[in-house]
Design a protein around this motif. Structure first.
Motif, PDB file in Angstrom:
ATOM      1  N   ILE A  95     -28.085  -6.729   8.466  1.00 50.80           N
ATOM      2  CA  ILE A  95     -29.476  -6.303   9.139  1.00 50.80           C
ATOM      3  C   ILE A  95     -30.282  -7.589   8.920  1.00 50.80           C
ATOM      4  N   THR A  96     -30.865  -8.460   9.877  1.00 46.84           N
ATOM      5  CA  THR A  96     -31.776  -9.879   9.575  1.00 46.84           C
ATOM      6  C   THR A  96     -33.082  -9.561  10.206  1.00 46.84           C
ATOM      7  N   GLY A  97     -33.665 -10.041   9.386  1.00 50.33           N
ATOM      8  CA  GLY A  97     -35.023 -10.182   9.919  1.00 50.33           C
ATOM      9  C   GLY A  97     -36.073 -11.092   8.834  1.00 50.33           C
ATOM     10  N   ASP A  98     -36.996 -11.780   9.259  1.00 51.70           N
ATOM     11  CA  ASP A  98     -37.820 -12.682   8.602  1.00 51.70           C
ATOM     12  C   ASP A  98     -37.259 -13.741   7.853  1.00 51.70           C
ATOM     13  N   GLY A  99     -36.043 -14.187   8.370  1.00 49.86           N
ATOM     14  CA  GLY A  99     -35.230 -15.089   7.625  1.00 49.86           C
ATOM     15  C   GLY A  99     -34.208 -14.706   6.704  1.00 49.86           C
ATOM     16  N   GLN A 100     -34.197 -13.243   6.448  1.00 46.35           N
ATOM     17  CA  GLN A 100     -33.266 -12.741   5.471  1.00 46.35           C
ATOM     18  C   GLN A 100     -32.386 -11.875   6.151  1.00 46.35           C
ATOM     19  N   THR A 101     -31.245 -11.988   5.440  1.00 46.49           N
ATOM     20  CA  THR A 101     -30.047 -10.825   5.703  1.00 46.49           C
ATOM     21  C   THR A 101     -29.622 -10.057   4.822  1.00 46.49           C
ATOM     22  N   TYR A 102     -29.439  -8.803   5.054  1.00 50.85           N
ATOM     23  CA  TYR A 102     -29.039  -7.862   3.864  1.00 50.85           C
ATOM     24  C   TYR A 102     -27.999  -7.113   4.479  1.00 50.85           C
ATOM     25  N   ASP A 103     -26.945  -6.789   3.514  1.00 48.65           N
ATOM     26  CA  ASP A 103     -26.002  -5.943   4.065  1.00 48.65           C
ATOM     27  C   ASP A 103     -26.289  -4.463   4.035  1.00 48.65           C
ATOM     28  N   LEU A 104     -25.704  -4.029   5.407  1.00 51.88           N
ATOM     29  CA  LEU A 104     -25.859  -2.522   5.217  1.00 51.88           C
ATOM     30  C   LEU A 104     -24.757  -1.684   4.346  1.00 51.88           C
ATOM     31  N   LYS A 105     -25.492  -0.413   3.988  1.00 47.99           N
ATOM     32  CA  LYS A 105     -24.729   0.239   3.124  1.00 47.99           C
ATOM     33  C   LYS A 105     -24.593   1.645   3.582  1.00 47.99           C
ATOM     34  N   THR A 106     -23.491   2.247   3.064  1.00 49.12           N
ATOM     35  CA  THR A 106     -23.216   3.859   3.552  1.00 49.12           C
ATOM     36  C   THR A 106     -24.586   4.580   2.721  1.00 49.12           C
ATOM     37  N   PRO A 107     -24.650   5.909   3.156  1.00 51.13           N
ATOM     38  CA  PRO A 107     -25.465   6.632   2.234  1.00 51.13           C
ATOM     39  C   PRO A 107     -25.257   6.760   0.964  1.00 51.13           C
ATOM     40  N   ALA A 108     -23.941   6.542   0.402  1.00 48.32           N
ATOM     41  CA  ALA A 108     -23.691   6.755  -1.007  1.00 48.32           C
ATOM     42  C   ALA A 108     -23.859   5.284  -1.640  1.00 48.32           C
ATOM     43  N   GLY A 109     -24.607   4.576  -0.854  1.00 46.79           N
ATOM     44  CA  GLY A 109     -24.707   3.006  -1.335  1.00 46.79           C
ATOM     45  C   GLY A 109     -23.706   2.103  -1.594  1.00 46.79           C
ATOM     46  N   LYS A 110     -22.610   2.368  -0.926  1.00 47.44           N
ATOM     47  CA  LYS A 110     -21.573   1.411  -0.789  1.00 47.44           C
ATOM     48  C   LYS A 110     -21.493   0.358   0.285  1.00 47.44           C
ATOM     49  N   ASP A 111     -21.056  -0.873   0.084  1.00 47.71           N
ATOM     50  CA  ASP A 111     -20.945  -1.753   1.370  1.00 47.71           C
ATOM     51  C   ASP A 111     -19.729  -1.749   1.995  1.00 47.71           C
ATOM     52  N   PHE A 112     -18.739  -0.670   2.011  1.00 45.28           N
ATOM     53  CA  PHE A 112     -17.718  -0.549   2.595  1.00 45.28           C
ATOM     54  C   PHE A 112     -17.491   0.833   2.960  1.00 45.28           C
ATOM     55  N   LEU A 113     -16.810   1.110   4.183  1.00 43.23           N
ATOM     56  CA  LEU A 113     -16.435   2.355   4.662  1.00 43.23           C
ATOM     57  C   LEU A 113     -14.946   2.812   3.975  1.00 43.23           C
ATOM     58  N   ALA A 114     -14.737   3.785   3.244  1.00 36.27           N
ATOM     59  CA  ALA A 114     -13.624   4.190   2.890  1.00 36.27           C
ATOM     60  C   ALA A 114     -13.257   5.831   3.366  1.00 36.27           C
TER      61      ALA A 114
END
Length: 301
Positions: A95-114
């Motif tokens: 997700i990008t906004g205000d010149g910054q980009t952030y990684d989306l995460k799962t509800p469990a706080g992971k940055d990958f789908l397992a």
């Protein structure tokens, strides 16, 4: 203003509102929750078909801290895996906004789908079966119903009892393209998505041709078991199967192990079918009909 980019997992299809897989250029409604407020956004499937860009997100106050939540409907694609397989898909989006980009995460706080995929058994399906209206060729372009006398003498003539292209015009045929009111279509097709591809066997049985009011079976001299008509399925040039109207199951296609899908005809050209009638002592005028019953089994014979 924030934008989101959400890649699609390798083994998934995102789904449209009607439940069909989304393709490049399709837009999907997405409910987005920002803080305690819900919004309706739209994502567009990108040209590569593997990610969705959400560009009409509601504005977020600059400098504020906000949690963005959303979900996308998806289904597992045919994957052909023959054993249980653990999978990790990364990244799952940004997700990008205000010149910054952030990684989306799962509800469990992971940055990958397992997830774990079970072996795919696939399915063997008789997708489509044809319906036929048989008529006699009449000149170069016309068609007509046979006469009672022609049915008594037999169609085709006894000298052309075996179908081939040279005598095709002497048989009743469906090549005018007409369909009965309760038609199931013009195509015969089998779909096999089983990864093991162990082959299959298709048969057809045809009930006796009977007047539509059920008062008379074709060729009936006290015998209502039929067998006076023969339906021939072809691929336009070669006979595929010949089925008598006596309710006996007749092989149509025997697909060996390793084979897959198979079809006859097209929705515009239809299955090329022909009908012969043996000489019979009696015949009555009227419209005749018969019911075809198809049986698909999951191994060849």
């Amino acid at each position: 203003t924030a934008t989101m980019n959400v890649p699609k997992g390798k083994y998934f299809d995102y789904l449209k509102a009607d439940g069909t897989p989304a393709k490049p250029g399709d837009t999907l409604p997405i409910k987005v929750t920002i803080g305690n407020s819900d919004y309706q956004a739209q994502g567009k499937v990108q040209p590569d078909g593997n990610q969705i860009a959400v560009t009409n997100m509601p504005q977020i106050p600059k400098g504020a801290t906000a949690t963005v939540k959303f979900s996308l409907p998806a289904k597992v694609k045919h994957h052909g895996l023959l054993e249980t397989t653990p999978v990790q898909d990364k990244p799952i989006g940004t997700i990008t906004g205000d010149g910054q980009t952030y990684d989306l995460k799962t509800p469990a706080g992971k940055d990958f789908l397992a997830y774990i995929l079970d072996p795919e058994t696939g399915e063997l399906v008789l997708e489509k079966v044809p319906s036929f209206v048989f008529e006699l060729k009449n000149g170069q372009t016309g068609y007509r119903n046979p006469t009672v006398m022609e049915m008594v003498k037999g169609l085709p003539t006894p000298t052309a009892n075996n179908w081939d292209q040279a005598n095709a015009d002497q048989w009743l045929t469906n090549q005018q393209g007409r369909e009965p009111t309760n038609s199931t279509g013009k195509v015969l097709s089998v779909k096999d998505t089983r990864p093991t591809k162990q082959g299959w066997h298709l048969t057809m049985q045809l009930s006796p041709f009977t007047l539509t009011d059920n008062s008379y079976v074709l060729g009936d001299n006290g015998n209502k078991l039929g067998g006076k008509a023969r339906l021939v399925l072809t691929d336009q040039t070669t006979q595929i199967a010949a089925i008598k109207d006596n309710n006996n199951a007749t092989p149509v296609k025997n697909m060996a192990a390793g084979g897959t899908d198979w079809s006859l005809g097209t929705q515009t050209g239809n299955v090329a079918a022909y009908l012969g009638i043996e000489p019979t002592a009696t015949a009555k005028a009227g419209q005749y009909q018969a019911t075809a019953t198809w049986l698909l089994t999951n191994a060849p014979e």
